[in-house]
Each structure stands twice: as structure tokens, then as C-alpha cells.
Design a protein around this motif. Structure first.
Motif, PDB file in Angstrom:
ATOM      1  N   VAL A 189       2.623 -12.286 -11.232  1.00 29.05           N
ATOM      2  CA  VAL A 189       2.284 -12.817  -9.922  1.00 29.05           C
ATOM      3  C   VAL A 189       2.784 -11.819  -8.933  1.00 29.05           C
ATOM      4  N   THR A 190       2.269 -11.794  -7.848  1.00 32.56           N
ATOM      5  CA  THR A 190       2.794 -10.793  -6.490  1.00 32.56           C
ATOM      6  C   THR A 190       2.496 -11.729  -5.201  1.00 32.56           C
ATOM      7  N   ASP A 191       3.275 -11.036  -4.288  1.00 32.25           N
ATOM      8  CA  ASP A 191       3.054 -11.459  -2.949  1.00 32.25           C
ATOM      9  C   ASP A 191       3.346 -10.446  -1.865  1.00 32.25           C
ATOM     10  N   ILE A 192       2.705 -10.264  -0.808  1.00 31.87           N
ATOM     11  CA  ILE A 192       2.900  -9.063   0.056  1.00 31.87           C
ATOM     12  C   ILE A 192       3.328  -9.773   1.206  1.00 31.87           C
ATOM     13  N   THR A 193       4.294  -9.036   1.907  1.00 30.95           N
ATOM     14  CA  THR A 193       4.728  -9.269   3.096  1.00 30.95           C
ATOM     15  C   THR A 193       4.740  -7.982   4.129  1.00 30.95           C
TER      16      THR A 193
ATOM     17  N   GLN B 263       6.138   0.618  13.219  1.00 30.49           N
ATOM     18  CA  GLN B 263       5.429   1.107  11.938  1.00 30.49           C
ATOM     19  C   GLN B 263       5.231  -0.264  11.083  1.00 30.49           C
ATOM     20  N   ARG B 264       4.256  -0.437  10.444  1.00 33.60           N
ATOM     21  CA  ARG B 264       3.988  -1.454   9.489  1.00 33.60           C
ATOM     22  C   ARG B 264       4.173  -1.143   8.223  1.00 33.60           C
ATOM     23  N   LEU B 265       5.232  -1.924   7.593  1.00 33.32           N
ATOM     24  CA  LEU B 265       5.528  -1.535   6.302  1.00 33.32           C
ATOM     25  C   LEU B 265       5.031  -2.698   5.440  1.00 33.32           C
ATOM     26  N   PHE B 266       4.750  -2.410   4.300  1.00 32.88           N
ATOM     27  CA  PHE B 266       4.367  -3.587   3.160  1.00 32.88           C
ATOM     28  C   PHE B 266       5.445  -3.708   2.132  1.00 32.88           C
ATOM     29  N   LEU B 267       5.757  -5.119   1.856  1.00 33.50           N
ATOM     30  CA  LEU B 267       6.684  -5.323   0.821  1.00 33.50           C
ATOM     31  C   LEU B 267       6.128  -6.204  -0.426  1.00 33.50           C
ATOM     32  N   SER B 268       6.000  -5.701  -1.342  1.00 34.22           N
ATOM     33  CA  SER B 268       5.216  -6.312  -2.612  1.00 34.22           C
ATOM     34  C   SER B 268       6.378  -6.538  -3.628  1.00 34.22           C
TER      35      SER B 268
END
Length: 83
Positions: A62-66, A73-78
């Protein structure tokens, strides 16, 4: 409850001289609508269908992205986790 004075009323305190006759001006501003860039949402199929039990290791993940914004700057944390 002996000893309680239920008729006690604190004395009103006088306002400082700086507040005497002061008027307050209130300005209420409406919110402006956001017209920024909007991305299309991707909705994936529900393959697990809330069946989180795995019969062997590494069978289900399972995963979740924030989305985080740093210095414009838009950063993605998964975060990923095996079940």
C-alpha cells in the motif's frame, strides 16, 4: 461547602485612559477565488477491496502520496508499506 461566599461579585475595573473614547474600524475582505493550475485527478481501481490480509510476504503493498510545497516548488512524498 462551608466558607464559600456565593454573593461575591468582582468590582468592575476602569478602562485605561488610552481606551477612553477609542473607536475601532473593522474591514472585512472577501476571499479571492484561486485560479491556479489544476491537475486532473487520477482514480485507480480498487484492487484490494479492503482485503488487507496477505497469504505471503510481498504479495500486497500500500502507498500514500502527499504533496508538499517548499520555496514555490511542489514536492511529492510517497510512503510505501508491505502488508
Amino acid at each position: 461547602m462551608a466558607g464559600l461566599n456565593l454573593r461575591f461579585k468582582p468590582e468592575p475595573q476602569a478602562c485605561p485612559a488610552s481606551y477612553a473614547g477609542a473607536r475601532v474600524k473593522v474591514l472585512i475582505r472577501k476571499r479571492k477565488p484561486y485560479y491556479g493550475k489544476k491537475e486532473a485527478y487520477v482514480i485507480s481501481k480498487n484492487l484490494l477491496n479492503r482485503d488487507f490480509h496477505a497469504s505471503r510476504s510481498n504479495e500486497k503493498w500500500v502507498t500514500d502520496i502527499t504533496y508538499l510545497i517548499f520555496n514555490t516548488q511542489r514536492l511529492f512524498l510517497s510512503a510505501m508499506r508491505p502488508l
